[in-house]
Scaffold this active site. Structure first.
Site, PDB file in Angstrom:
ATOM      1  N   HIS A 146       0.833  -1.207   0.000  1.00  0.00           N
ATOM      2  CA  HIS A 146       0.000   0.000   0.000  1.00  0.00           C
ATOM      3  C   HIS A 146       0.868   1.258   0.000  1.00  0.00           C
ATOM      4  CE1 HIS A 146      -3.548   2.454   1.312  1.00  0.00           C
ATOM      5  NE2 HIS A 146      -2.596   3.149   1.912  1.00  0.00           N
ATOM      6  N   GLU A 147       1.874   1.287   0.848  1.00  0.00           N
ATOM      7  CA  GLU A 147       2.771   2.443   0.899  1.00  0.00           C
ATOM      8  C   GLU A 147       3.608   2.558  -0.375  1.00  0.00           C
ATOM      9  OE1 GLU A 147       2.198   4.516   3.129  1.00  0.00           O
ATOM     10  OE2 GLU A 147       0.948   3.179   4.344  1.00  0.00           O
ATOM     11  N   HIS A 150       1.660   4.516  -2.775  1.00  0.00           N
ATOM     12  CA  HIS A 150       1.827   5.957  -2.568  1.00  0.00           C
ATOM     13  C   HIS A 150       3.142   6.439  -3.163  1.00  0.00           C
ATOM     14  CE1 HIS A 150      -1.745   6.530  -0.263  1.00  0.00           C
ATOM     15  NE2 HIS A 150      -1.348   5.820   0.787  1.00  0.00           N
ATOM     16  N   HIS A 156      -5.580   7.090  -2.164  1.00  0.00           N
ATOM     17  CA  HIS A 156      -6.521   6.084  -1.680  1.00  0.00           C
ATOM     18  C   HIS A 156      -7.669   5.929  -2.663  1.00  0.00           C
ATOM     19  CE1 HIS A 156      -4.978   6.977   2.635  1.00  0.00           C
ATOM     20  NE2 HIS A 156      -4.305   5.975   2.087  1.00  0.00           N
TER      21      HIS A 156
END
Length: 444
Positions: A146-147, A150, A156
């Site tokens: 998930h990071e 980014h 998101h």
């Protein structure tokens, strides 16, 4: 070699005790420096790779000094953050769940079916969602992924890795799911593709045009990543991008997540992206749900060169009919400002302001004249008040006289001459401008 990840062991100038300070722990709500681990990791990465000016680095960091403090019930030396400053794009995550990770590809199914319970006397139950080894692998690997999203610029989303769907990351690698301590229920009996954790479509579009995912066979994308927006009449919007318009995200007032989008990618994933498109307000609002169609609309337009431009459009119900209405997307940059971002070879940007009763002084003959303006790129508006200026302007430029508004308190005749000018002609005209101090400015 394509199946092997390249790993660098990077050392920073901090001691283990400094990294495990409770004031740096992200999950410590009383921490005074909860985000400093990101800066520490970024500095260590810069010192290790020494990036040159204009060179971008994309690094996903696993903090090996993370530690579970069973007495304080706190994971020290851990933070889940992703982003960057454009030069170094970084994602960081702790190694507190490393005991549950597979050591090779052959161990992947075994890791995601290991029901060994988490003993919090030795290891962490991160977010109370890691009650067993396979769930700890989901959280550790999935949250780090998930990071990393980014890191590549993904925000998101409504679903997928960039929400919290990574709690079922195991379903991508197994056909059955063990008992879940997180839900206190038996796992999925049969894991179908619809039950898996996946990337959102908008994430895939971002990856498709990202340089880190580009293939040697992909067509070359220009270096100009700009996106220009030109609001026109009847609710139409003209969008241009030299590298091609990739997709448009639609938001309404109060939305934090994108719930509708328009993409211009063909079935091959790339194809010939349009460099110029026209969209209508009704077309955009039709893609929204009925309860959101009358709200204020925001667009985020993305180009294939990783450029982006944002702007608002007022709600349909609150739009006035006056000429100075705010429905003309006042928050978009003006067409003149957008055009000013383009460059001719060897040219420099200049701002030219003309005033009423302008005269262009001929240095050679000492009498006023107008230069011949021939190119087609920019428009110049010259205003005057004298009949001699009118005749002279019409004779030199060969354009029809266009009536202009009379100045307040004056009954003299005025004219408005419209012509086209090249950058060289504009520079020549700018050097010869002589304006009366009492005249009012007019935009050029």
């Amino acid at each position: 070699m394509r199946n092997e990840a390249k790993i660098h062991v990077v050392r920073c100038d901090k001691t283990v005790e400094e990294l495990r300070d409770a004031e740096l722990a992200q999950q410590n709500h009383r921490a005074s420096r909860g985000g400093d681990l990101f800066g520490i990791a970024a500095e260590a990465v810069r010192n290790h790779f020494q990036p040159k000016a204009g060179q971008k680095r994309y690094v996903s960091v696993l903090l090996l000094d993370a530690h579970w403090d069973s007495q304080a019930k706190l994971i020290r030396g851990h933070a889940a953050l992703g982003g960057g400053d454009g030069e170094v794009q970084l994602a960081i995550f702790g190694s507190h769940a490393l005991q549950s990770y597979p050591t090779c590809l052959e161990e992947v199914p075994l890791a995601f079916t290991d029901c060994t319970r988490t003993d919090t006397a030795f290891v962490a139950n991160d977010c109370n969602e890691s009650g067993s080894n396979w769930e700890a692998a989901n959280i550790g690997i999935g949250a780090h992924l998930h990071e990393t999203g980014h890191l590549f610029g993904c925000p998101h989303q409504e679903s997928g890795v960039m929400l919290r769907d990574y709690t079922r990351l195991n379903r991508t690698f197994t056909c059955r799911e063990p008992f879940s301590t997180r839900t206190k229920e038996p796992g999925q009996r049969l894991c179908l593709p619809l039950d898996e954790c996946a990337w959102h479509r908008l994430d895939c579009l971002r990856f498709r045009f990202h340089p880190c995912f580009r293939l040697p066979t992909d067509p070359t994308i220009g270096t100009d990543d700009s996106v220009q927006v030109w609001p026109v009449d009847n609710g139409n919007i003209l969008i241009t991008a030299p590298s091609g318009v990739a997709f448009i995200e639609l938001f309404t007032e109060g939305d934090e997540l994108c719930k509708a989008h328009i993409e211009y990618v063909d079935t091959n994933g790339f194809g010939n992206l349009p460099r110029q498109i026209v969209v209508t307000e009704s077309e955009l609002r039709e893609r929204l749900s009925s309860d959101r169609q009358k709200k204020k609309l925001r667009l985020e337009i993305h180009s294939a060169g990783q450029g982006k431009r944002c702007g608002w459009r007022t709600s349909r119900s609150s739009r006035p009919r006056r000429r100075d209405s705010s429905c003309r997307m006042a928050q978009w940059p003006s067409a003149a400002a957008a055009l000013a971002t383009r460059r001719w070879k060897g040219s420099q940007p200049e701002e030219v302001a003309a005033q009423e009763r302008l005269q262009l002084q001929d240095a050679a003959h000492g009498r006023p004249h107008l230069p011949r303006l021939r190119a087609r790129r920019d428009r110049v508006c010259l205003r005057g008040r004298d009949d001699a200026d009118v005749r002279q302007a019409r004779r030199h430029a060969g354009r029809k006289r266009v009536p202009a508004r009379h100045a307040e308190g004056r009954d003299t005749r005025s004219f408005r001459l419209e012509a086209t000018a090249s950058p060289a002609s504009l520079a020549h005209a700018h050097n010869g401008l002589m304006a009366s101090p009492s005249s009012s400015p007019a935009e050029v």
